[in-house]
Structures are given as C-alpha cells and as structure tokens.
Design an enzyme around this catalytic site. Sequence first.
Site, mmCIF file in Angstrom:
data_model
loop_
_atom_site.group_PDB
_atom_site.id
_atom_site.type_symbol
_atom_site.label_atom_id
_atom_site.label_comp_id
_atom_site.label_asym_id
_atom_site.label_seq_id
_atom_site.Cartn_x
_atom_site.Cartn_y
_atom_site.Cartn_z
ATOM 1 N N GLU A 260 -5.710 1.709 -7.629
ATOM 2 C CA GLU A 260 -5.362 0.488 -8.336
ATOM 3 C C GLU A 260 -5.352 0.603 -9.859
ATOM 4 O OE1 GLU A 260 -8.091 1.202 -6.559
ATOM 5 O OE2 GLU A 260 -9.885 0.189 -7.281
ATOM 6 N N HIS A 284 -2.819 -4.128 -1.016
ATOM 7 C CA HIS A 284 -4.215 -3.784 -1.296
ATOM 8 C C HIS A 284 -4.412 -3.431 -2.780
ATOM 9 C CE1 HIS A 284 -8.199 -2.004 -0.207
ATOM 10 N NE2 HIS A 284 -7.935 -1.245 -1.257
ATOM 11 N N GLU A 285 -3.569 -2.536 -3.282
ATOM 12 C CA GLU A 285 -3.735 -2.123 -4.693
ATOM 13 C C GLU A 285 -3.461 -3.301 -5.633
ATOM 14 O OE1 GLU A 285 -5.368 0.374 -4.642
ATOM 15 O OE2 GLU A 285 -4.719 1.233 -2.741
ATOM 16 N N HIS A 288 -6.431 -5.603 -5.849
ATOM 17 C CA HIS A 288 -7.486 -5.104 -6.753
ATOM 18 C C HIS A 288 -7.326 -5.663 -8.171
ATOM 19 C CE1 HIS A 288 -10.128 -2.327 -4.691
ATOM 20 N NE2 HIS A 288 -9.138 -1.591 -4.221
ATOM 21 N N GLU A 307 -14.211 -3.093 -2.633
ATOM 22 C CA GLU A 307 -13.318 -2.809 -1.501
ATOM 23 C C GLU A 307 -13.382 -3.861 -0.397
ATOM 24 O OE1 GLU A 307 -10.969 -0.818 -1.803
ATOM 25 O OE2 GLU A 307 -11.626 0.427 -3.485
ATOM 26 N N ASP A 364 -18.321 10.335 -3.663
ATOM 27 C CA ASP A 364 -17.310 10.951 -2.792
ATOM 28 C C ASP A 364 -17.910 11.399 -1.459
ATOM 29 O OD1 ASP A 364 -15.366 10.604 -4.678
ATOM 30 O OD2 ASP A 364 -15.246 12.718 -5.292
HETATM 31 N N1 BES Z 1 -9.761 2.372 -4.934
HETATM 32 C C1 BES Z 1 -9.329 2.891 -3.707
HETATM 33 C C2 BES Z 1 -9.229 4.379 -3.691
HETATM 34 C C3 BES Z 1 -10.514 5.096 -4.058
HETATM 35 C C4 BES Z 1 -11.745 4.653 -3.627
HETATM 36 C C5 BES Z 1 -10.451 6.217 -4.827
HETATM 37 C C6 BES Z 1 -12.907 5.338 -3.986
HETATM 38 C C7 BES Z 1 -11.601 6.881 -5.172
HETATM 39 C C8 BES Z 1 -12.833 6.444 -4.762
HETATM 40 C C9 BES Z 1 -8.001 2.284 -3.275
HETATM 41 O O1 BES Z 1 -7.834 0.958 -3.653
HETATM 42 C C10 BES Z 1 -7.980 2.297 -1.788
HETATM 43 O O2 BES Z 1 -8.848 1.695 -1.223
HETATM 44 N N2 BES Z 1 -7.008 2.935 -1.169
HETATM 45 C C11 BES Z 1 -6.865 2.952 0.267
HETATM 46 C C12 BES Z 1 -5.883 1.891 0.645
HETATM 47 C C13 BES Z 1 -6.078 1.273 2.003
HETATM 48 C C14 BES Z 1 -7.480 0.807 2.289
HETATM 49 C C15 BES Z 1 -5.100 0.135 2.203
HETATM 50 C C16 BES Z 1 -6.363 4.325 0.651
HETATM 51 O O3 BES Z 1 -6.203 5.171 -0.234
HETATM 52 O O4 BES Z 1 -6.175 4.608 1.822
HETATM 53 ZN ZN ZN Z 2 -9.212 -0.325 -2.566
#
Ligand code: BES
Ligand code: ZN
Length: 590
Positions: A260, A284-285, A288, A307, A364
Amino acid sequence: MPIQDPHSFADTRQGRIRHIDFDLTVDFASRTLAGTGIYAFEAPVAGSLFLDTRDIHIERVFADDRDLDWSIDQEDRVKGRRLHIKNPDALSKISITFTTSPDATALGWLAPELTAGGKHPFLLSQCQAIHARSMIPCQDSPSVRFTYTARVKVAAPLTAAMSADRTKVEEQGEFNICYFDMPQAIPSYLFALAVGNLAFQKLGKRCGVFSEPEVLEEAAWEFAETERLIDEAEKLFGPYLWETFNMLILPPSFPYGGMENPRLAFLTPTLIVGDRSMVNVVAHELAHSWTGNLVTNATWEDFWLNEGWTVYAERRLLEVIEGEPYAQLHGAVRRDGMLEDMKVFGMEADATKLKFSQEGIDPDEVFSMVPYEKGCSFLSLIEEKVGRERFNGFIRKYIETFKFQSLTTDDFLSFLREEMPGIDEKVDIKTWVFGAGFPSDAPQPSSHLIDDVYARLNAYKSGTLPKKEDVAGWKAPQVEVFLKNLPQTIPAEDCAYFRDLFGLAESRNRNQLTEYYVVAIRSGYEPVLEEVERLLSTVGRMLYLKPLYRALSETAWSKKHARTLFEKYRGTYHPIAVGALERILTTSGV
Ligand code: BES
Ligand code: ZN
C-alpha cells in the site's frame, strides 16, 4: 509516554524526524543507492540521536558543512545496527551521506531477463516491515511520521517512481533526474522507490497505472474500475486524503500481492489474469489509504490493526462491487488459508494471537494470515453484536480521530470501550486479542456460493466426481475453496481430471494453480513437477512460493527437488522471499 518499539533503536525523546530531503543516485552496475539525506526535526536535537540502519555504509554526518561525530554499533540480528550521532549543539537539521549495500534487504535489483521487456534492469523496494533501514538511515518505527522530497538520478531511458507525487522528470545527458514531493506525513515503512522502463496510463480522475510498456494495456484493462472503488471507499470510510491513487505493476519477483505505498500502490503482475477476478487486492491496498496509512499501527506488535481493519474494509468494498455472497466466499477462502497458517505454527503458538510480544523476533518470521483474518473476524463479530449502522459510525469516528497518527492495541481497545459501552459483555475481548487459536464464536462465512462448493466436495468424498456443467458458472474463488478442501491426498487420475475440469492448463490464476499443485504434490502426482517448476521460476510472490516449497519439502518423493529448485531460482527472488524460503527449507530439515 514515548512508544516502546521492540523493532527500532529510535528514541523519540531525542527528537522526531519531520521531513527528509533526499538527493540520490541509482546505480545498477554496483547495485547501490547513494547520496545524501537532509533530516529536519520536529524540535532541535541536542545530545545523542539514534537512527536505525542495516548494511548501510555511512560516509559522513554533518550539519551546515561541519562534521558531526558518529559511531555505528554491533549488528543486532533483528534490528540491524544503531547509528549513534553525537551532537553537542541543538540542531534542527542534520545531513547524512550514505551508500546502500548490494544486499540491502529492502531492495530487489533485477537483471533485464526478469522484466517483461527483457531489455532494461529494474529496481524495486519493499520497506515493510523493518527494511527501510537498509535503504535509508531513519527512525524506522511506524510511530514516527515524516514528509519527504527527493531528487533521484537514474540512467536514461529508465525513470523512477516513488510513494510521492512525481513533480518533474528532467533529461540530463545520459540521465533522467526525477523529482518527488510527498506532502503527507508517512511512516518509514511506506517509503518506496522503483526504477525501470516505466510507462503510465491514466485510468480516472485520481488514478492511473505505471508499468513496463509491454504490460500497460493489459494492466489498464484489469484495473479499469479503480476510480469507482475510490468513490465507494470514500462513502464508507471518509474522504480520500492522498490526492492520487496510482498503481505500479512490478516484475513478477515482487514478493507480495500488493503493498500500500501511498499514492503508488505496488502490485504483483500475477493480478493480471484477464478477467478482473483479483481486483480484491487493489481494493485491499486502496483500503489501506484509511486503515494503515492514515491510522497506523504504532509498532509491528499491533500489525493486526493495519491488516485486520484493512481486510474488513476490503470485504465491505467487495460487498458493494460484487455482492454479499461473493464477499462471503472470499471470507471463506481466506479463513481456510489462515487456519492452515495456524496449523503450521501450532494452535497454541504465540503467532496465532493478535497481540503478543515480538521482542527478538523479526516481523517477517511471524508473517501470516492470522492478523488479517483473525483481526477481521474480531471486527466482524463486534459489528454483528452492535449492528452495522452503529459500526459504520464507529469506523468513521475511528478514522477521523486517529488520522495521521499511530495507535497501539491498548489505544484501540480503550477507544472501542469508550465508544461501545458494554462491549465486554458481548465480546470476549481478552480471548480474541490476547488468546491463541481461533475462537469458536467467530462469524461463519456463509453464502450459496460456498454451499455449492461444499455440496460438490461432499459428493466427491462419497465417490462422485463433479462434471463440467456442475462447475460451469463457478467464480474463481469457488475453484480455490474446492481445491483447498480436497482430501490431503487424492488418486493420480483425479489429479489429471481436476486439471482438465477447471481448465488449469490454460489458467493464469495462480491462486488456483497453487492450490492444485499442493494437492497434486502431496498426492505424489509426479507429472505436476514440470508445471510447478514453471511457476517457481517465473513468479516471486511469497503467497505461492511458500506453500509450494513447503509441500515439496514435506512430501517424500519431492523432498529432494525442494532444495534443488530453490538453489536454481533463488537468484530470481527478492531478498525477503529468499529469507522466508530459507526458513521453510531449514525448519523442515531439507
Ligand atoms: N501491507 C501488506 C503487505 C506486507 C505486509 C508487506 C507485511 C510486508 C510486511 C499488503 O497490504 C497486503 O496485505 N498484501 C496482501 C494482499 C491480500 C491480503 C489481499 C498480499 O500481498 O497478498
Ligand atoms: Zn494489507
């Protein structure tokens, strides 16, 4: 009280970064980003100042051309290295000249072969959760917000894009100089940069798409409905305060589905499937922009606030765009995914809790669908108890009250109790937020679309294969639910049958393909290996890589292939994905 962030060396009593002005040069030959940042502080800093870094080479720290004393501490496995700036006078600006390492964990340096065009290299950053410190020295805590400006020099014909407004691109001999302005304050994890052969197409009043020219047309078609999403989101959550919502389609090694980054959401090209069935990731993004980017988790221990709220918002948007049964169906797929993650951790593990201590833990390492789906279920349960209308008012007030601020889980719970007196009698907050596993009073996703799939699954389990006409009108996530809920192992002929039934040979939907490959691997269906390798060699999205490598390494016949394939393709993955896969392959002892 300053916030105690277990993932940062920052001590906000020393001062808070308010603005950074960057002058950076991107060099693909040495895989480095080098230059100077001028850091302005909220109030003058006197004495010591601690910043987070990881693998950054610090050249010089100075103020008004006068060198300042500094030192850099021993490496902490999780936090990296503390940069200690010793500063005798009260200063409101400090400059730091630095060069990143070719191994910076935030930066993916891609050779031309890994791009759509195949001719130019590509650079992409991924700062969430604690990788910004490998790219820029900073107070790398989501509780600190700053605005920024940047001048980024890249080799022509490449251009740069950032989580900011690109105000100008200037040609200067062999270089392009790109200028950026980010007037809204952001936490460091939303700092973002990409460099490549980028084209742009406007899609609506406030949105557009950046990508390599080779994929621009397809991308513009897939995401054509984004402006409508913004309009709908505003009705639910209040005005969109970031002016523009552009999207950047990255090469396939981007490790996430989406990220996001404000004004420039980063998206995996695997969302381009030709039928708009993956726009929930865009929803989703975009969501955010309210939950996360406006109202931000104070530390990564409060990640579920980002989240959980965003999944809740994503589902509300899906409900408007695609209807309630479809949104419920989505809830079912993702819940299955979360329960799988919980099983991997163990149902009693800390990582199955919404909030737990992460001291000494890299975010992570505990990334999973738990904060997403358990968080969303908790919010949905509150909604169920107080009614939608009241909950809608609560959402608006929550965003309005905390916009451009960060909050902890405790802050949130206090706000909830103030706004919803008596909520503790209706919802067992302690169990939901601090307990392990998945509470049994969670709202159950329900829709005829889900029932339809379970009817076919039950028939299959008692010996009847679904026929083409039975699944003809199925929505993409229905196929996912079906494949995900098949028995652990199925006969080889059924593997072949389902591949044909769902047209998987031609499918571009890697959600479905991954589910299918996992069953096929577990079932010992060896012909699938060739296709699995094709996916592993062309896509770096962890949502696919992790279950596939896990299935390969947990199944007797395929165990030996897991390591071999990983060694063969690790060079094509982002450093964050490499780290995650190393953990999977080592813990299962391969
Ligand atoms: N912010 C996250 C991605 C993220 C989380 C990167 C933690 C690094 C650390 C992003 O908004 C996300 O949740 N992406 C999901 C989308 C899905 C839940 C619709 C993805 O990448 O799959
Ligand atoms: Zn997210």
